[in-house]
Design an enzyme around this catalytic site. Structure first.
Site: not given
Ligand code: RNT
Ligand code: ZN
Length: 420
Positions: A187, A228, A230, A261, A264, A288, A296, A298, A328
């Site tokens: 990433w 990965e 995003k 993810d 993402h 992920h 955000d 995460d 993640d």
């Protein structure tokens, strides 16, 4: 709750599930074979041990200041082992290049070697777990302007290519030593904050860099490469070089693993629906698992509908064999070990939920065009006693049942992390 009560509740649950044609014994047997890769970076707010200062900007940021974060690899290992002791089953550990142990002399990222990770490998061997790996393309002066593998400066681009090459060798060593392939996930933060004129150039350079990194052949029994994407990052709101389309195309064309993810994508987009599409064109997936909240990506994973939908897809489509599940997230505002355990247990609960689904019955209704029955059943199964099966599973795996794990975390906090 005592053992007898847990056993009794399980027996009753089994009767209820049997009425739906589901055998919880089979579900928990299957669950025990699914490893989740726990990410090291929740334990120290993505700081790493490359230098004293820790994180130096560049696309990733943990917020919060909860006391007691791990300050060394030894502390991080101890904390992770504590977390593992509260999570049923055997899992994996996922580290980043910045978690190296250079042993006194700093080592540049284009120079790192498997020996800098020897203590991690020994630790994983002792625990009997596999490991996964990530090159670190952030928190570095050469990433400070927001570009790494897509950098227009050939010297900087080459530096990061070399880092990627080193990391695959480390992944290979990890996989060879531990007897289970290491997934090495790329990433990069590369992107632009504001209006971007040249969207093509950086993508051409990224493709070239990836081709160079992946050129040396590595036995897939030891190392698997993943990429990965995003949608946007902090400081790369307008343009991200490694977008979903970019990496989907790259992975499909080159046979690499695609990393999805959960945080993402656009907020209403779920990765659950992507699994059956992308697996038609890429060999394997790395997930992920994360929880996006507004901007955000995460937050700590919890058992919500999004998480259940991911697990349902994996089970319904028989995709577990081709999917590597990793977590993640990073939250520095709460006890970090509690964050790990919460996320890991939530992921396992979601998988258990999916494994306990009377899929055959639902499918039958769907195939018959009986959508009223399908909807009615989907609602009814929500109140089946999954909790009793989960408690029994924890009991059988010798980990605390119910909220008792949190007492262990508080004890460890009083004895260990609060003293840091
Ligand atoms: C960042 C990516 C990436 C990182 C970790 C630390 O947006 O999700 O996976 O979170 O590599
Ligand atoms: Zn991620």
């Amino acid at each position: 709750m005592n053992e007898a009560t847990i056993e009794r509740a399980y027996q009753l649950a089994k009767e209820q599930y049997a009425a739906w044609g589901v055998d919880p014994d089979q579900a928990i047997e299957r669950l025990a074979k699914i490893p989740i890769s726990m990410h090291c970076w929740q334990g120290d707010d993505v700081g790493g041990f490359e230098n004293e200062a820790g994180l130096t900007g560049g696309g990733i940021m943990a917020t919060g200041n909860y006391p007691g974060k791990a300050r060394s690899a030894d502390e991080l290992r101890a904390d992770a082992a504590k977390a593992f002791s509260l999570i049923p089953g055997k899992h994996r550990f996922n580290i980043h290049a910045i978690y190296l142990e250079p042993g006194g002399t700093p080592v540049e990222r284009d120079q790192i070697e498997p020996r800098h990770f020897a203590r991690w490998i020994d630790w994983a061997k002792d625990l009997g777990i596999g490991m996964d790996f990530n090159p670190t393309y952030f928190s570095h002066p050469k990433a400070a302007d927001g570009m790494t593998l897509a950098h227009a400066d050939e010297g900087i681009r080459k530096f990061w290519v070399q880092h990627g090459i080193c990391c695959r060798k480390i992944g290979e060593a990890i996989g060879r030593e531990l007897g289970t392939p290491c997934v090495t996930n790329v990433w990069i933060p590369d992107g632009m904050k504001d209006v971007t004129i040249d969207r093509k150039g950086p993508r051409e350079r990224l493709r070239k860099s990836l081709d160079e990194i992946f050129a040396p052949p590595i036995d897939p029994r030891y190392n698997l490469d993943a990429v990965e994407a995003k949608l946007f990052g902090i400081g790369s709101e307008t343009y991200v070089v490694g977008s979903h389309e970019f990496y989907l195309g790259y992975a499909a064309k080159t046979g690499k693993l695609l990393t999805l993810d959960a945080g993402h994508f656009h907020p209403t987009e779920t990765i659950a629906d992507k699994i059956s599409s992308v697996l038609m064109f890429v060999p394997e997936l790395l997930l992920h698992v994360s929880r996006g909240i507004r901007w955000d990506s995460d937050h700590v994973v919890i058992l919500n509908d999004d998480l259940k939908a991911i697990a349902e897809e994996l089970v319904r489509g028989a995709f577990l064999e081709r999917t590597h599940i990793g977590l993640d997230f990073f939250d520095a505002s709460i006890n970090r070990i509690a964050a790990w355990v919460t996320g890991m247990r939530a992921m396992l609960k979601a998988l258990l939920w999916a494994l306990l689904e009377p899929t055959a019955k639902l499918r039958e209704a769907e195939e018959a065009g009986n959508f009223s029955a399908r909807l009615a059943m989907v609602e009814e199964i929500k109140t089946l006693p999954m909790g009793a099966v989960w408690d029994y599973y924890c009991l059988k795996h010798d980990v605390p049942v119910g909220p008792a794990w949190f007492d262990e975390v508080k004890k460890y906090e009083a004895e260990v992390t609060s003293k840091r």
